[in-house]
Write a protein that holds these residues in place. Structure first.
Motif, PDB file in Angstrom:
ATOM      1  N   ASP A  74       0.832  -1.201   0.000  1.00 37.61           N
ATOM      2  CA  ASP A  74       0.000   0.000   0.000  1.00 37.61           C
ATOM      3  C   ASP A  74       0.866   1.251   0.000  1.00 37.61           C
ATOM      4  O   ASP A  74       0.532   2.255  -0.627  1.00 37.61           O
ATOM      5  N   VAL A  75       1.981   1.181   0.729  1.00 38.59           N
ATOM      6  CA  VAL A  75       2.870   2.336   0.881  1.00 38.59           C
ATOM      7  C   VAL A  75       4.316   1.895   0.714  1.00 38.59           C
ATOM      8  O   VAL A  75       4.719   0.848   1.228  1.00 38.59           O
ATOM      9  N   VAL A  76       5.092   2.704  -0.012  1.00 39.14           N
ATOM     10  CA  VAL A  76       6.534   2.502  -0.104  1.00 39.14           C
ATOM     11  C   VAL A  76       7.226   3.675   0.574  1.00 39.14           C
ATOM     12  O   VAL A  76       7.010   4.827   0.203  1.00 39.14           O
ATOM     13  N   LEU A  77       8.033   3.383   1.591  1.00 38.93           N
ATOM     14  CA  LEU A  77       8.891   4.399   2.188  1.00 38.93           C
ATOM     15  C   LEU A  77      10.171   4.419   1.367  1.00 38.93           C
ATOM     16  O   LEU A  77      10.922   3.445   1.358  1.00 38.93           O
ATOM     17  N   ILE A 116      13.705   9.256  -6.461  1.00 37.23           N
ATOM     18  CA  ILE A 116      12.828  10.083  -7.292  1.00 37.23           C
ATOM     19  C   ILE A 116      12.444   9.350  -8.563  1.00 37.23           C
ATOM     20  O   ILE A 116      11.265   9.293  -8.940  1.00 37.23           O
ATOM     21  N   GLU A 117      13.434   8.767  -9.232  1.00 35.91           N
ATOM     22  CA  GLU A 117      13.150   8.029 -10.459  1.00 35.91           C
ATOM     23  C   GLU A 117      12.285   6.799 -10.159  1.00 35.91           C
ATOM     24  O   GLU A 117      11.347   6.481 -10.911  1.00 35.91           O
ATOM     25  N   ALA A 118      12.573   6.129  -9.069  1.00 39.22           N
ATOM     26  CA  ALA A 118      11.768   4.967  -8.694  1.00 39.22           C
ATOM     27  C   ALA A 118      10.331   5.380  -8.394  1.00 39.22           C
ATOM     28  O   ALA A 118       9.378   4.698  -8.790  1.00 39.22           O
ATOM     29  N   ALA A 119      10.154   6.506  -7.706  1.00 41.34           N
ATOM     30  CA  ALA A 119       8.808   7.003  -7.411  1.00 41.34           C
ATOM     31  C   ALA A 119       8.058   7.336  -8.692  1.00 41.34           C
ATOM     32  O   ALA A 119       6.863   7.048  -8.820  1.00 41.34           O
ATOM     33  N   ARG A 120       8.756   7.918  -9.648  1.00 36.85           N
ATOM     34  CA  ARG A 120       8.124   8.271 -10.927  1.00 36.85           C
ATOM     35  C   ARG A 120       7.594   7.016 -11.630  1.00 36.85           C
ATOM     36  O   ARG A 120       6.480   7.010 -12.157  1.00 36.85           O
ATOM     37  N   HIS A 121       8.393   5.970 -11.627  1.00 35.83           N
ATOM     38  CA  HIS A 121       7.959   4.715 -12.252  1.00 35.83           C
ATOM     39  C   HIS A 121       6.783   4.101 -11.491  1.00 35.83           C
ATOM     40  O   HIS A 121       5.826   3.599 -12.109  1.00 35.83           O
ATOM     41  N   LEU A 122       6.857   4.125 -10.178  1.00 34.50           N
ATOM     42  CA  LEU A 122       5.803   3.514  -9.371  1.00 34.50           C
ATOM     43  C   LEU A 122       4.467   4.223  -9.532  1.00 34.50           C
ATOM     44  O   LEU A 122       3.421   3.574  -9.638  1.00 34.50           O
ATOM     45  N   THR A 123       4.473   5.553  -9.519  1.00 32.05           N
ATOM     46  CA  THR A 123       3.218   6.300  -9.553  1.00 32.05           C
ATOM     47  C   THR A 123       2.620   6.385 -10.948  1.00 32.05           C
ATOM     48  O   THR A 123       1.443   6.717 -11.086  1.00 32.05           O
ATOM     49  N   SER A 124       3.398   6.076 -11.972  1.00 27.01           N
ATOM     50  CA  SER A 124       2.882   6.157 -13.338  1.00 27.01           C
ATOM     51  C   SER A 124       2.693   4.790 -13.989  1.00 27.01           C
ATOM     52  O   SER A 124       2.056   4.684 -15.036  1.00 27.01           O
ATOM     53  N   GLY A 125       3.230   3.753 -13.377  1.00 23.33           N
ATOM     54  CA  GLY A 125       3.150   2.427 -13.986  1.00 23.33           C
ATOM     55  C   GLY A 125       1.797   1.762 -13.792  1.00 23.33           C
ATOM     56  O   GLY A 125       1.235   1.795 -12.694  1.00 23.33           O
ATOM     57  N   PRO A 126       1.259   1.137 -14.838  1.00 23.20           N
ATOM     58  CA  PRO A 126      -0.050   0.469 -14.737  1.00 23.20           C
ATOM     59  C   PRO A 126      -0.043  -0.737 -13.815  1.00 23.20           C
ATOM     60  O   PRO A 126      -1.081  -1.128 -13.279  1.00 23.20           O
ATOM     61  N   ARG A 178       6.896  16.249  -7.983  1.00 24.70           N
ATOM     62  CA  ARG A 178       6.537  16.122  -9.397  1.00 24.70           C
ATOM     63  C   ARG A 178       6.512  14.662  -9.832  1.00 24.70           C
ATOM     64  O   ARG A 178       5.789  14.306 -10.766  1.00 24.70           O
ATOM     65  N   ALA A 179       7.306  13.842  -9.166  1.00 25.28           N
ATOM     66  CA  ALA A 179       7.340  12.419  -9.506  1.00 25.28           C
ATOM     67  C   ALA A 179       6.145  11.663  -8.948  1.00 25.28           C
ATOM     68  O   ALA A 179       5.980  10.475  -9.232  1.00 25.28           O
ATOM     69  N   GLY A 180       5.320  12.330  -8.143  1.00 28.56           N
ATOM     70  CA  GLY A 180       4.111  11.686  -7.643  1.00 28.56           C
ATOM     71  C   GLY A 180       4.160  11.233  -6.205  1.00 28.56           C
ATOM     72  O   GLY A 180       3.259  10.518  -5.750  1.00 28.56           O
ATOM     73  N   ALA A 181       5.197  11.630  -5.465  1.00 30.91           N
ATOM     74  CA  ALA A 181       5.267  11.254  -4.053  1.00 30.91           C
ATOM     75  C   ALA A 181       4.089  11.849  -3.286  1.00 30.91           C
ATOM     76  O   ALA A 181       3.665  12.964  -3.554  1.00 30.91           O
ATOM     77  N   SER A 182       3.572  11.089  -2.345  1.00 34.99           N
ATOM     78  CA  SER A 182       2.415  11.533  -1.566  1.00 34.99           C
ATOM     79  C   SER A 182       2.808  12.216  -0.264  1.00 34.99           C
ATOM     80  O   SER A 182       1.937  12.650   0.481  1.00 34.99           O
ATOM     81  N   GLY A 183       4.086  12.292   0.024  1.00 34.08           N
ATOM     82  CA  GLY A 183       4.483  12.969   1.243  1.00 34.08           C
ATOM     83  C   GLY A 183       5.941  12.790   1.554  1.00 34.08           C
ATOM     84  O   GLY A 183       6.702  12.199   0.783  1.00 34.08           O
ATOM     85  N   PHE A 184       6.330  13.323   2.696  1.00 37.72           N
ATOM     86  CA  PHE A 184       7.724  13.306   3.117  1.00 37.72           C
ATOM     87  C   PHE A 184       7.826  12.962   4.591  1.00 37.72           C
ATOM     88  O   PHE A 184       6.983  13.352   5.390  1.00 37.72           O
ATOM     89  N   LEU A 185       8.889  12.259   4.938  1.00 37.47           N
ATOM     90  CA  LEU A 185       9.202  11.979   6.332  1.00 37.47           C
ATOM     91  C   LEU A 185      10.667  12.304   6.574  1.00 37.47           C
ATOM     92  O   LEU A 185      11.517  11.990   5.738  1.00 37.47           O
ATOM     93  N   LEU A 186      10.958  12.955   7.682  1.00 35.11           N
ATOM     94  CA  LEU A 186      12.336  13.113   8.104  1.00 35.11           C
ATOM     95  C   LEU A 186      12.799  11.810   8.741  1.00 35.11           C
ATOM     96  O   LEU A 186      12.033  11.144   9.427  1.00 35.11           O
ATOM     97  N   LYS A 187      14.049  11.466   8.520  1.00 32.14           N
ATOM     98  CA  LYS A 187      14.531  10.181   9.011  1.00 32.14           C
ATOM     99  C   LYS A 187      14.620  10.097  10.530  1.00 32.14           C
ATOM    100  O   LYS A 187      14.748   9.003  11.077  1.00 32.14           O
ATOM    101  N   ASP A 188      14.554  11.235  11.195  1.00 28.77           N
ATOM    102  CA  ASP A 188      14.576  11.195  12.659  1.00 28.77           C
ATOM    103  C   ASP A 188      13.172  11.272  13.256  1.00 28.77           C
ATOM    104  O   ASP A 188      12.992  11.609  14.419  1.00 28.77           O
TER     105      ASP A 188
END
Length: 218
Positions: free
Chosen positions: A49-52, A63-73, A97-107
């Motif tokens: 459901d979610v990829v961190l 970023i490139e991986a997110a672009r593929h994930l959010t646009s791939g059928p 722009r690549a379609g990420a749904s949000g951000f998390l700081l690693k801490d």
């Protein structure tokens, strides 16, 4: 049960996030990946459901991986949350722009991590004031919006335009309701209408549209 894939090139980071998330009854880490290529393969195989997603990884960055994930059928419905160290990552705007749904700081604190996963899995974008306002302020100004509002804004009512601007500033629905002196349910209705009219998947995409249309500035 929310299915999560953790992608980070540092084994200790992956293991830490996995251990934290697996401690919650409603979240299960179904896989890990050490780079963007592995993340894509695992997401296609496991359909989380979610990829961190860490930004800086070998082979293929986040970023490139997110672009593929959010646009791939074959990965429709898989939502990406970028893992970032705010002071060093310079590509957060590109991740939006690549379609990420949000951000998390690693801490991030463990409870906040779990809450963030639930928010994104529920269909919303992670626009927490503690993270996103700073991200928008710093990175969204990299865009070059047109001098005049784009024609797409003509489809919106004035109230919807006002709500879109507030979303672009990183305000939550409750904060928008308080600022505009309307009910929470009214704001939620306006946001739903904006998503439909503008063809946006979530609030993160609404932010992008607002900046591209010249409605907001960093």
């Amino acid at each position: 049960m929310i299915r999560v894939l953790v992608a980070d090139d540092q084994a200790l980071v992956r293991g830490g996030f996995a251990m934290i998330l697996d401690s919650y009854d409603d979240i299960a880490v179904v896989g890990e990946a050490a780079d963007g290529v592995q993340a894509l393969a695992a997401a296609r195989r496991l359909r989380p459901d979610v990829v961190l997603m860490d930004i800086r990884m070998p082979e293929m960055n986040g970023i490139e991986a997110a672009r593929h994930l959010t646009s791939g059928p074959d990965t429709t419905g898989v939502r990406v949350v970028v893992l970032t160290t705010f002071d060093t990552d310079e590509h957060v705007y590109e991740a939006l722009r690549a379609g990420a749904s949000g951000f998390l700081l690693k801490d991030i604190a463990p409870a906040e991590l779990a809450a963030a996963v639930r928010v994104v899995a529920g269909g919303d974008a992670l626009l927490a004031p503690s993270v996103t306002r700073r991200l928008i302020d710093r990175f969204a100004r990299q865009a070059e919006p047109p001098a005049r509002p784009a024609p797409v804004l003509a489809t919106l009512t004035q109230r919807e335009t006002d709500v879109l601007g507030a979303v672009a500033r990183g305000l939550s629905n409750h904060e928008i309701a308080a600022e505009m002196f309307v009910s929470y349910s009214t704001v939620k209705t306006h946001v739903s209408s904006l998503l439909f009219k503008l063809g946006a998947r979530d609030r993160a995409q609404l932010v992008m549209i607002a900046y591209r249309c010249g409605l907001a500035r960093g």
